[in-house]
Design a protein around this motif. Structure first.
Motif, PDB file in Angstrom:
ATOM      1  N   ILE A 291       0.526  -1.233   0.104  1.00 22.81           N
ATOM      2  CA  ILE A 291      -0.150   0.054  -0.175  1.00 22.81           C
ATOM      3  C   ILE A 291       0.696   1.137   0.073  1.00 22.81           C
ATOM      4  O   ILE A 291       1.085   1.576  -0.816  1.00 22.81           O
ATOM      5  CB  ILE A 291      -0.593  -0.526   1.242  1.00 22.81           C
ATOM      6  CG1 ILE A 291      -2.130  -1.232   1.387  1.00 22.81           C
ATOM      7  CG2 ILE A 291      -1.922   1.257   1.151  1.00 22.81           C
ATOM      8  CD1 ILE A 291      -2.462  -1.719   2.158  1.00 22.81           C
ATOM      9  N   VAL A 292       1.329   1.056   0.143  1.00 22.96           N
ATOM     10  CA  VAL A 292       2.452   2.412   0.846  1.00 22.96           C
ATOM     11  C   VAL A 292       3.523   2.639   0.003  1.00 22.96           C
ATOM     12  O   VAL A 292       3.369   3.634  -0.379  1.00 22.96           O
ATOM     13  CB  VAL A 292       3.595   2.472   2.174  1.00 22.96           C
ATOM     14  CG1 VAL A 292       4.285   3.283   2.448  1.00 22.96           C
ATOM     15  CG2 VAL A 292       3.006   1.848   3.560  1.00 22.96           C
ATOM     16  N   SER A 293       3.540   1.576  -1.242  1.00 17.92           N
ATOM     17  CA  SER A 293       4.724   1.780  -1.943  1.00 17.92           C
ATOM     18  C   SER A 293       4.115   2.430  -2.679  1.00 17.92           C
ATOM     19  O   SER A 293       4.431   3.418  -4.262  1.00 17.92           O
ATOM     20  CB  SER A 293       5.181   0.512  -2.765  1.00 17.92           C
ATOM     21  OG  SER A 293       4.174  -0.379  -3.187  1.00 17.92           O
ATOM     22  N   VAL A 294       2.973   2.150  -2.808  1.00 24.15           N
ATOM     23  CA  VAL A 294       2.180   3.043  -4.285  1.00 24.15           C
ATOM     24  C   VAL A 294       1.654   4.824  -4.220  1.00 24.15           C
ATOM     25  O   VAL A 294       2.498   5.081  -4.364  1.00 24.15           O
ATOM     26  CB  VAL A 294       0.719   2.446  -4.591  1.00 24.15           C
ATOM     27  CG1 VAL A 294      -0.212   3.033  -4.888  1.00 24.15           C
ATOM     28  CG2 VAL A 294       0.587   0.819  -4.720  1.00 24.15           C
ATOM     29  N   THR A 324       4.373  -3.631  -8.826  1.00 17.85           N
ATOM     30  CA  THR A 324       4.365  -3.518 -10.345  1.00 17.85           C
ATOM     31  C   THR A 324       3.239  -3.027  -9.744  1.00 17.85           C
ATOM     32  O   THR A 324       2.788  -1.467 -10.522  1.00 17.85           O
ATOM     33  CB  THR A 324       3.311  -4.644 -10.834  1.00 17.85           C
ATOM     34  OG1 THR A 324       4.728  -5.943 -11.022  1.00 17.85           O
ATOM     35  CG2 THR A 324       3.216  -4.258 -12.027  1.00 17.85           C
ATOM     36  N   GLY A 325       1.914  -3.113  -9.039  1.00 18.27           N
ATOM     37  CA  GLY A 325       1.106  -1.278  -8.602  1.00 18.27           C
ATOM     38  C   GLY A 325       1.481  -0.061  -8.496  1.00 18.27           C
ATOM     39  O   GLY A 325       0.898   0.836  -8.670  1.00 18.27           O
ATOM     40  N   SER A 326       2.824   0.174  -7.856  1.00 22.28           N
ATOM     41  CA  SER A 326       4.013   1.014  -7.279  1.00 22.28           C
ATOM     42  C   SER A 326       3.672   1.457  -8.600  1.00 22.28           C
ATOM     43  O   SER A 326       3.709   2.867  -9.150  1.00 22.28           O
ATOM     44  CB  SER A 326       4.708   1.389  -6.324  1.00 22.28           C
ATOM     45  OG  SER A 326       5.672   0.888  -6.317  1.00 22.28           O
ATOM     46  N   LEU A 327       3.869   0.344  -8.980  1.00 20.70           N
ATOM     47  CA  LEU A 327       5.389   1.352 -10.465  1.00 20.70           C
ATOM     48  C   LEU A 327       3.895   1.938 -11.300  1.00 20.70           C
ATOM     49  O   LEU A 327       3.971   3.091 -12.484  1.00 20.70           O
ATOM     50  CB  LEU A 327       5.088  -0.141 -11.368  1.00 20.70           C
ATOM     51  CG  LEU A 327       7.272   0.347 -11.789  1.00 20.70           C
ATOM     52  CD1 LEU A 327       7.713  -1.148 -12.649  1.00 20.70           C
ATOM     53  CD2 LEU A 327       7.809   0.580 -11.429  1.00 20.70           C
ATOM     54  N   PHE A 328       2.285   1.671 -11.421  1.00 19.78           N
ATOM     55  CA  PHE A 328       1.494   1.730 -11.755  1.00 19.78           C
ATOM     56  C   PHE A 328       1.265   3.397 -10.989  1.00 19.78           C
ATOM     57  O   PHE A 328       0.088   4.431 -12.056  1.00 19.78           O
ATOM     58  CB  PHE A 328      -0.085   1.046 -11.810  1.00 19.78           C
ATOM     59  CG  PHE A 328      -0.226   0.137 -13.243  1.00 19.78           C
ATOM     60  CD1 PHE A 328       0.304   0.226 -13.970  1.00 19.78           C
ATOM     61  CD2 PHE A 328      -0.153  -1.246 -11.857  1.00 19.78           C
ATOM     62  CE1 PHE A 328       0.659  -0.769 -15.146  1.00 19.78           C
ATOM     63  CE2 PHE A 328      -0.207  -2.729 -12.618  1.00 19.78           C
ATOM     64  CZ  PHE A 328      -0.115  -2.485 -14.631  1.00 19.78           C
ATOM     65  N   GLY A 329       1.123   3.552 -10.151  1.00 19.60           N
ATOM     66  CA  GLY A 329       1.013   4.685 -10.012  1.00 19.60           C
ATOM     67  C   GLY A 329       2.266   5.738  -9.620  1.00 19.60           C
ATOM     68  O   GLY A 329       1.466   6.754 -10.807  1.00 19.60           O
TER      69      GLY A 329
END
Lengths: 378, 271
Positions: A291-294, A324-329
């Motif tokens: 969560i935080v990484s995003v 990967t989710g944070s890359l989308f962020g």
């Protein structure tokens, strides 16, 4: 317009006319003040003083590099905007843009393929199209999607990540977020969302007193909004045939460039300041969780304010350490909203709208990123 | 008074034209003095050239407006209404109506790149920029663009710092015969051992705002100036061979020759 308003109109108008103008001395003074405070706070020893000058040098280099890199794109966007101002009339906008809100938002999200502009160029184009009566959802979706949904950026993302979830996820989620936010703005009225000067020249049904004045070159048409729209945006200098229309278009491009350039420069100043002062490792060290990484990557994208054409390569540098989710962020939120572009938005929208334009994509992208990390987890 | 002057249509037109011209000339000077690549990747030079031409043409278009104003002087409901609105005592309020009117703050902001560009001599990113950057100097576990790999030079003596760092990152280990001949600036890492410094360069994808640092740890052989004699930020050329010390995963460059060199015209490496 048959749209209903979520905001009390009188309030929005009053606030709008008072405080939601464009940044002037206030912002300029704030920037200078913040810079002085930051620099002065680290001037205790001779060595610190040496590093302060070095840092100032770094700050200037980064500021100028952002400006020099973005200026051609802003100029290109301004020239397109000037050409639209002179050669495109309201009928054309009304004919080609679908009426249905769903289709309109979708059209806006895909419009980037027609006008391949990046995050700096998209703003003057959108502003001009709003002046030509472009529906709100289309413009907002265009503004948010175009920096990603265009051939150049898709190719650079491909070059960095190849075919895979990052590439198609970036494209699909950008479309999705832009479409959703555009749809939300379908509920609002243009005059509550846009600055009066953006609206000038909007369709007569939308006409309000705000545009009793127009800009320097356009003002002898304020009183005849009822006549054939194809003449609605003629230049005031038309009465003399000595000036070819292309020169009008260019002069308007110049106006747009200077108009938007102020926001670009203010944004580049801020971004350069953040880059000089905030250590990158601080942000990255904060969080690695799903969560935080995003949020960390979204914050990084906001602060870095790099052009969407190259941010894929920057993201690649983080891809080892981040989800990967944070890359989308980083890759979806960054091109939509960063320091530079949110300042550019201030030249088009009322300040409250700019806040929505930052918060709505942020919330949506955060949901997408966290969902991806938790559920898909690739 | 001042804002009245600034509000005059002719002054506005002239100022805008001058500002655009000034920005164009500013970019042109950066281009002609070869300092443009202190800011952006040489890949995008053509964009700046296009922008210079665009700015000059757009600035030129204002001459038409100026001439029109003189000749036509006047659509009565034209410049008169404008003059009254823009230059009136209530200019502060009017700002919101004239979207394209250039105010003092706009003037200051737009001329800021020119002013800073003149006052602060152009310099590429240096050691100070390393202070708050994700430093992949020495630590090779940072991932670099995949696109880079294809463009890598194989001839060992022609490899740049970036080429070596990438090769090591991919698991390649230097052969005994490989001789490195690299240029970079000296960075004295706090963590580095005695007799060691990090030979560093910035890798720029687009502009200096996205710069990443790459570096090779360099061991100084006896007879060469010690790292204390080297000024931080000094550009040097290092020739030597790699060894992988026991207990360390990463090769270290054993400097056999070290000479100071002037800062290269292209201070950054491009992926």
């Amino acid at each position: 317009m048959s749209q209903t308003s979520p905001l009390p109109q009188a309030v929005a108008e009053r606030i709008g006319s008072r405080w939601f103008g464009r940044p002037r001395w206030g912002v300029a003074a704030f920037l200078v003040f913040a810079l002085v405070v930051v620099l002065a706070s680290s001037l205790n020893t001779p060595q610190a003083r040496f590093f302060a000058t070095e840092r100032f040098q770094t700050f200037v280099t980064i500021f100028l590099s952002l400006f020099i890199e973005a200026a051609p794109f802003l100029l290109a966007g301004s020239i397109v905007s000037g050409i639209i101002a002179v050669y495109v009339n309201q009928d054309m906008v009304e004919r080609y843009i679908p009426d249905h809100p769903l289709l309109a938002a979708l059209a806006g999200a895909g419009l980037g393929f027609v006008f391949p502009v990046c995050e700096c160029g998209v703003v003057p184009v959108t502003r001009r199209l709003y002046g030509k009566g472009l529906p709100l959802p289309v413009g907002i979706a265009f503004l948010l999607a175009a920096p990603v949904i265009n051939p150049v950026v898709i190719f650079s993302t491909y070059a960095a990540f190849g075919w895979g979830p990052v590439l198609w996820g970036r494209v699909a989620f950008s479309m999705l977020v832009a479409f959703t936010v555009g749809l939300i703005f379908h509920l609002a009225r243009p005059r509550e969302i846009l600055l009066p000067e953006t609206l000038t020249g909007a369709s007569s049904s939308d006409h309000c007193d705000d545009h009793s004045h127009d800009h320097d070159h356009d003002h002898d048409h304020d009183h005849d909004h009822d006549h054939d729209h194809s003449h609605d945006h003629d230049h005031s200098h038309d009465h003399s045939s000595a000036q070819p229309r292309v020169w009008q278009a260019l002069a308007m491009a110049g106006d747009d460039f200077l108009d938007m350039g102020r926001f670009l420069i203010a944004g580049a100043l801020l971004a350069a300041m953040m880059q000089t002062v905030v250590p990158q490792s601080t942000l990255l060290a904060i969080g690695q969780g799903p969560i935080v990484s995003v949020f960390v990557m979204m914050a990084t994208a906001f602060v870095l304010s790099v052009c969407s054409t190259v941010d894929a390569f920057i993201a690649l540098a983080f891809s080892g350490a981040f989800t990967t989710g944070s890359l989308f962020g980083f890759l979806v939120f960054g091109p939509m909203v960063d320091i530079k572009s949110s300042l550019l938005f201030l030249g088009v929208f009322r300040r409250r709208t700019v806040l929505y334009l930052i918060l709505l994509p942020m919330a949506l992208v955060a949901v997408i990123g966290v969902f991806w990390n938790v559920q898909v987890g690739v | 008074m001042a804002s009245r002057l600034l509000g005059l249509p002719k002054v506005q037109v002239a100022l805008k034209g001058m500002l655009l011209l000034g920005l164009g000339i500013f970019l042109l000077t950066r281009f002609t003095t070869g300092t443009l690549n202190f800011y952006i990747s040489s890949r995008f030079d053509w964009l700046t050239v296009a922008a210079i031409m665009g700015l000059l043409v757009v600035a030129g278009s204002y001459r038409y407006l100026l001439r029109e104003d003189e000749e036509g002087s006047a659509g009565p409901d034209d410049s008169v209404a404008e003059g009254a609105g823009g230059g009136g005592p209530a200019a502060g309020e009017d700002d919101h109506d004239h979207s394209h009117r250039l105010g003092w703050s706009g003037l200051v902001l737009i001329s800021l790149p020119i002013v800073l560009g003149i006052l602060v001599p152009p310099r590429p990113l240096g050691v100070a920029a390393l202070q708050n950057r994700e430093i992949s100097a020495g630590a090779l576990d940072s991932v670099l663009p995949a696109a880079v790999r294809s463009s890598r030079v194989q001839e060992s003596s022609e490899r740049t710092i970036l080429d070596w760092v990438l090769a090591f990152h991919e698991g390649e280990r230097p052969a005994e015969t490989d001789t490195a001949d690299v240029i970079g600036f000296v960075y004295l890492d706090d963590a580095s051992e005695e007799g060691q410094f990090t030979l560093t360069r910035f890798v720029v994808g687009c502009c200096a705002a996205d710069a990443m640092a790459v570096g090779l740890p360099v061991n100084l052989a006896a007879g060469l100036p010690s790292e204390e004699e080297l000024a931080e930020g000094q550009w040097v050329r290092v020739v030597g061979q790699f060894t992988t010390p026991a207990g360390s995963a990463l090769p270290v460059l054993m400097a056999e020759q070290l000479e100071t060199v002037p800062e290269p015209n292209q201070p950054y490496l491009y992926p």
